[in-house]
Design a protein around this motif. Structure first.
Motif, PDB file in Angstrom:
ATOM      1  N   THR A 297       0.829  -1.213   0.000  1.00  0.00           N
ATOM      2  CA  THR A 297       0.000   0.000   0.000  1.00  0.00           C
ATOM      3  C   THR A 297       0.863   1.261   0.000  1.00  0.00           C
ATOM      4  O   THR A 297       0.482   2.273  -0.595  1.00  0.00           O
TER       5      THR A 297
ATOM      6  N   SER B 267      -5.574   3.567  -1.870  1.00  0.00           N
ATOM      7  CA  SER B 267      -4.294   4.206  -1.573  1.00  0.00           C
ATOM      8  C   SER B 267      -3.813   5.038  -2.756  1.00  0.00           C
ATOM      9  O   SER B 267      -3.370   6.185  -2.600  1.00  0.00           O
TER      10      SER B 267
ATOM     11  N   ILE C 254       0.705   4.219  -2.738  1.00  0.00           N
ATOM     12  CA  ILE C 254       0.595   5.646  -2.417  1.00  0.00           C
ATOM     13  C   ILE C 254       1.646   6.444  -3.180  1.00  0.00           C
ATOM     14  O   ILE C 254       1.348   7.482  -3.788  1.00  0.00           O
TER      15      ILE C 254
ATOM     16  N   THR D  83      -4.967   5.187   5.541  1.00  0.00           N
ATOM     17  CA  THR D  83      -5.636   4.253   4.634  1.00  0.00           C
ATOM     18  C   THR D  83      -5.842   2.883   5.273  1.00  0.00           C
ATOM     19  O   THR D  83      -6.538   2.034   4.708  1.00  0.00           O
TER      20      THR D  83
END
Length: 410
Positions: free
Chosen positions: A85, A301, A89, A335
């Motif tokens: 994740t 994300s 991002i 997130t």
């Protein structure tokens, strides 16, 4: 031929999708009234999630036999979720910077009234405390997966600890899960009707005007989603030697179902069964997949980081490296708290934008096209969690790729 070949779920969903779009074009009034068909189908699936996930968690934990194995799987799972994740991002930020999405956009004033309905942020202390249920029955009634998983882990360990006395419960749960999978089979037969109603309503209500006005952002968002699905995920699969193309072929209809309904929950109970047929161990599958629905939202994300940079570009507000690192740091934490929060991604987006001094009007602007972006975002979440489950199973030497079952999905 022994009999007529039945259309696959994916083809049925595509037919429902096409008919829904066609009806919305012919009559928006009728299309708007068909929302109950979509909601009814989603409820049919949602009613099975808790009765299925809880016993599967218990069976999965009991199948691990010892706390040491459970701890090892949990650590590997959370490390994987955090790393992937975070990469997602960073990918969203890079795509936004390279495309300069939002720069020079001439957008009209927007109404921020809808923002008042969103939560003002996510209380991380409260989020982590609520993982421990003070009333597990209440948590089940509200469909909160993390408290259910937490209780299920302890219950499964307790059954292992009491030895033979716990076997009747496990036998009951085995029979119960088989019955739940049969219920899911019944519910899925309504998928084409549900998709038809859901799409007819959504397209009739939102139309394409908002898509045209913010088409650049939607296009870049889907570019980022495709980069994740076609570049990032295949690289991860290559590292762990996961048959990624076969995985996509085997789950494509569920990905499509999540895309058209904008609900990853619809795919969850179906994925649990499907991935076990694909070759994942039930004990790994039952733990990783439900946990991923809270901690491994790759689509969300990417979207959140992309959207924050987009807002900065729209308002011509340059972002320093410190601010970019701040965005990444905030989203790495926030997130992970999306599950169970109404309009969760928009809440995270609003909190992040406010933290670095961006105007809330930008978030209100994106609400106009959230329907279109959410489709891709949800589908990517499903792909990411399917891959994560197979990766952890492979990592634990608990994956037996079953080539023969792939034919059924074509």
């Amino acid at each position: 031929m022994a009999g007529k070949r039945r259309l696959s779920l994916g083809v049925q969903v595509l037919i429902g999708l096409a008919l829904g779009v066609l009806l919305s074009i012919l009559s928006k009034d009728i299309g708007v009234r068909l929302e109950p068909l979509g909601k009814a189908f989603i409820r049919l699936i949602q009613m099975v999630i808790v009765p299925l996930v809880f016993p599967l968690i218990v069976i999965g934990i009991a199948g691990m036999h010892d706390v040491k194995k459970l701890g090892r799987v949990a650590v590997k799972t959370l490390i994987y979720f955090e790393v992937v994740t975070t990469i997602a991002i960073v990918m969203g930020v890079i795509v936004a910077r390279l495309t300069n999405v939002g720069a020079g956009a001439q957008l009209a004033n927007v109404d921020t009234q809808a923002l008042g309905k969103l939560a003002k942020g996510i209380d991380l202390t409260k989020f982590f405390l609520e993982i421990i249920p003070n009333n597990v029955v209440s948590a089940m009634a509200e469909g909160k997966l993390l408290p259910i998983i937490f209780f299920g882990i302890f219950f499964g360990l307790a059954l292992v600890a009491i030895g033979d006395k716990g076997k009747p419960v496990l036998t009951l749960f085995e029979s119960w899960t088989q019955a739940m999978f049969k219920v899911i089979e019944y519910a899925v037969s309504f998928a084409p009707i549900g998709v038809f109603g859901f799409v007819a309503f959504s397209v009739s209500k939102y139309g394409i005007q908002s898509l045209i006005s913010l088409g650049q952002f939607v296009a870049v968002a889907y570019l980022a989603f495709l980069l994740a699905a076609l570049v990032l995920f295949p690289l991860i699969a290559l590292v762990f030697r996961v048959p990624y193309v076969s995985l996509l072929r085997f789950t494509w209809d569920l990905i499509l179902l999540a895309f058209t309904t904008r609900s990853s929950e619809v795919a969850l109970p179906l994925l649990i069964d499907r991935l076990e047929k694909f070759g994942t161990s039930r004990s790994i599958n039952s733990f990783v997949l439900p946990t991923g629905y809270s901690f491994n939202l790759d689509g969300a994300s990417i979207y959140a980081s992309l959207a924050v940079v987009f807002i900065a570009h729209v308002y011509n507000l340059p972002l320093s490296m410190v601010q970019i690192l701040t965005i990444i740091g905030i989203l790495m934490v926030m997130t992970k708290g999306l599950a169970g929060v109404p309009s969760a991604v928009l809440v995270v987006l609003l909190a992040t934008a406010t933290e670095i001094g961006l105007p809330p009007e930008g978030v209100a602007l994106l609400m106009a096209v959230d329907f279109f972006v959410d489709m891709g975002r949800t589908a990517l979440n499903v792909i990411g969690n399917s891959l994560a489950t197979v990766v952890i199973a492979k990592w634990e030497n608990a994956f037996d790729h079953k080539q023969d079952v792939l034919v059924a999905q074509n």
